[in-house]
Design a protein around this motif. Structure first.
Motif, short mmCIF file in Angstrom:
data_model
loop_
_atom_site.label_atom_id
_atom_site.label_comp_id
_atom_site.label_asym_id
_atom_site.label_seq_id
_atom_site.Cartn_x
_atom_site.Cartn_y
_atom_site.Cartn_z
N LYS A 155 10.90 15.20 -41.59
CA LYS A 155 10.50 15.88 -40.35
C LYS A 155 9.08 16.45 -40.44
CE LYS A 155 14.60 15.53 -38.43
NZ LYS A 155 14.86 14.84 -37.20
N ASN A 156 8.35 16.05 -41.50
CA ASN A 156 6.96 16.48 -41.71
C ASN A 156 6.81 17.99 -41.85
OD1 ASN A 156 5.86 13.84 -41.66
ND2 ASN A 156 6.03 13.86 -39.43
N ILE A 157 7.79 18.62 -42.49
CA ILE A 157 7.69 20.05 -42.78
C ILE A 157 6.92 20.19 -44.08
CG2 ILE A 157 9.00 22.14 -43.33
CD1 ILE A 157 11.24 21.01 -41.52
N SER A 158 5.86 20.99 -44.04
CA SER A 158 4.96 21.08 -45.20
C SER A 158 5.56 21.96 -46.31
CB SER A 158 3.62 21.67 -44.77
OG SER A 158 3.75 23.05 -44.48
N ARG A 159 4.98 21.80 -47.49
CA ARG A 159 5.36 22.61 -48.64
C ARG A 159 5.15 24.10 -48.33
NH1 ARG A 159 4.07 21.47 -54.81
NH2 ARG A 159 4.55 23.52 -55.64
N GLU A 160 4.05 24.40 -47.68
CA GLU A 160 3.73 25.79 -47.33
C GLU A 160 4.78 26.37 -46.38
OE1 GLU A 160 1.44 23.26 -47.17
OE2 GLU A 160 0.39 23.81 -49.01
N GLU A 161 5.23 25.56 -45.42
CA GLU A 161 6.25 26.01 -44.48
C GLU A 161 7.57 26.27 -45.20
OE1 GLU A 161 5.13 24.00 -40.23
OE2 GLU A 161 5.66 22.62 -41.87
N VAL A 162 7.91 25.41 -46.16
CA VAL A 162 9.13 25.58 -46.93
C VAL A 162 9.05 26.87 -47.76
CG1 VAL A 162 10.53 24.65 -48.83
CG2 VAL A 162 9.71 23.13 -47.03
N HIS A 163 7.91 27.08 -48.41
CA HIS A 163 7.74 28.28 -49.24
C HIS A 163 7.81 29.54 -48.37
CE1 HIS A 163 6.41 26.72 -53.31
NE2 HIS A 163 6.73 25.64 -52.62
N ALA A 164 7.20 29.50 -47.20
CA ALA A 164 7.24 30.65 -46.30
C ALA A 164 8.68 30.93 -45.87
CB ALA A 164 6.35 30.40 -45.08
N LEU B 39 19.28 21.57 -52.60
CA LEU B 39 17.89 21.59 -52.15
C LEU B 39 17.28 20.18 -52.05
CD1 LEU B 39 16.38 24.71 -53.93
CD2 LEU B 39 16.54 24.31 -51.48
N ARG B 40 17.70 19.29 -52.91
CA ARG B 40 17.19 17.91 -52.85
C ARG B 40 17.37 17.33 -51.45
NH1 ARG B 40 15.56 15.60 -57.41
NH2 ARG B 40 16.45 16.27 -59.37
N VAL B 41 18.56 17.47 -50.92
CA VAL B 41 18.86 16.92 -49.60
C VAL B 41 18.09 17.67 -48.52
CG1 VAL B 41 20.68 16.49 -47.90
CG2 VAL B 41 21.13 16.11 -50.34
N LEU B 42 18.08 19.00 -48.58
CA LEU B 42 17.37 19.79 -47.58
C LEU B 42 15.87 19.49 -47.58
CD1 LEU B 42 19.15 23.23 -48.03
CD2 LEU B 42 19.38 21.65 -46.12
N LEU B 43 15.29 19.35 -48.75
CA LEU B 43 13.86 19.06 -48.83
C LEU B 43 13.56 17.63 -48.37
CD1 LEU B 43 12.94 20.93 -52.12
CD2 LEU B 43 12.42 21.61 -49.76
N ALA B 44 14.48 16.71 -48.62
CA ALA B 44 14.29 15.35 -48.13
C ALA B 44 14.30 15.32 -46.60
CB ALA B 44 15.39 14.43 -48.69
#
Length: 124
Positions: A103-112, A93-98
C-alpha cells in the motif's frame, strides 16, 4: 474495566474479549496478580455465553497472560518468556509490513505509528 463487545463484528467474541484484556494489561488497568472477574460474572455483565468467556480465559492462559488460582480464579500472570514473544511478534509483523509495503506505506509512517501506539501503553 469497561468492556466493548461488537456483536456485529466478524471478529469472534472471545477474541474481542481476549484482546481487550491484553490491552488492559498493557495499559496497566490490570497488573500482575490482579484477579479477573469470574467467568459467570463477566458473562452476565457483557451479556455473552459463559463458554465464550471461558474460551477467552483459556487462550490467555495458554499464551501466558493468565493463570488459574483455585481461590481467586483467573489471575494476571504475565509470562516473561521474551524471546518467544518476540518471535511471535516478528511473525505477525512480517505480514503487516508486507501489506503496508503493498500500500506504499513508508518506513517513517510505520515508525510514527509504532511510536504512537507505544505512547498509549506508557512508552517503553
Amino acid at each position: 474495566m469497561y468492556w466493548q463487545i461488537d456483536f456485529n463484528s466478524e471478529e469472534a467474541l472471545y477474541m474481542q474479549l481476549h484482546n481487550q484484556i491484553i490491552i488492559g494489561i498493557a495499559t496497566e488497568v490490570y497488573r500482575e496478580g490482579d484477579a479477573l472477574p469470574s467467568v459467570r460474572q463477566l458473562a452476565e455483565e457483557i451479556g455473552i455465553n459463559m463458554h465464550t468467556v471461558n474460551k477467552a480465559y483459556n487462550v490467555l492462559r495458554q499464551e501466558g497472560f493468565v493463570k488459574v488460582d483455585r481461590r481467586k480464579g483467573a489471575v494476571i500472570a504475565i509470562d516473561v518468556d521474551k524471546i518467544r514473544a518476540l518471535e511471535a511478534m516478528k511473525k505477525d509483523l512480517r505480514v503487516l509490513l508486507a501489506v503496508g509495503a503493498c500500500k506504499n506505506i513508508s518506513r517513517e509512517e510505520v515508525h510514527a505509528l509504532i511510536d504512537e501506539i507505544y505512547l498509549e501503553y506508557g512508552g517503553v
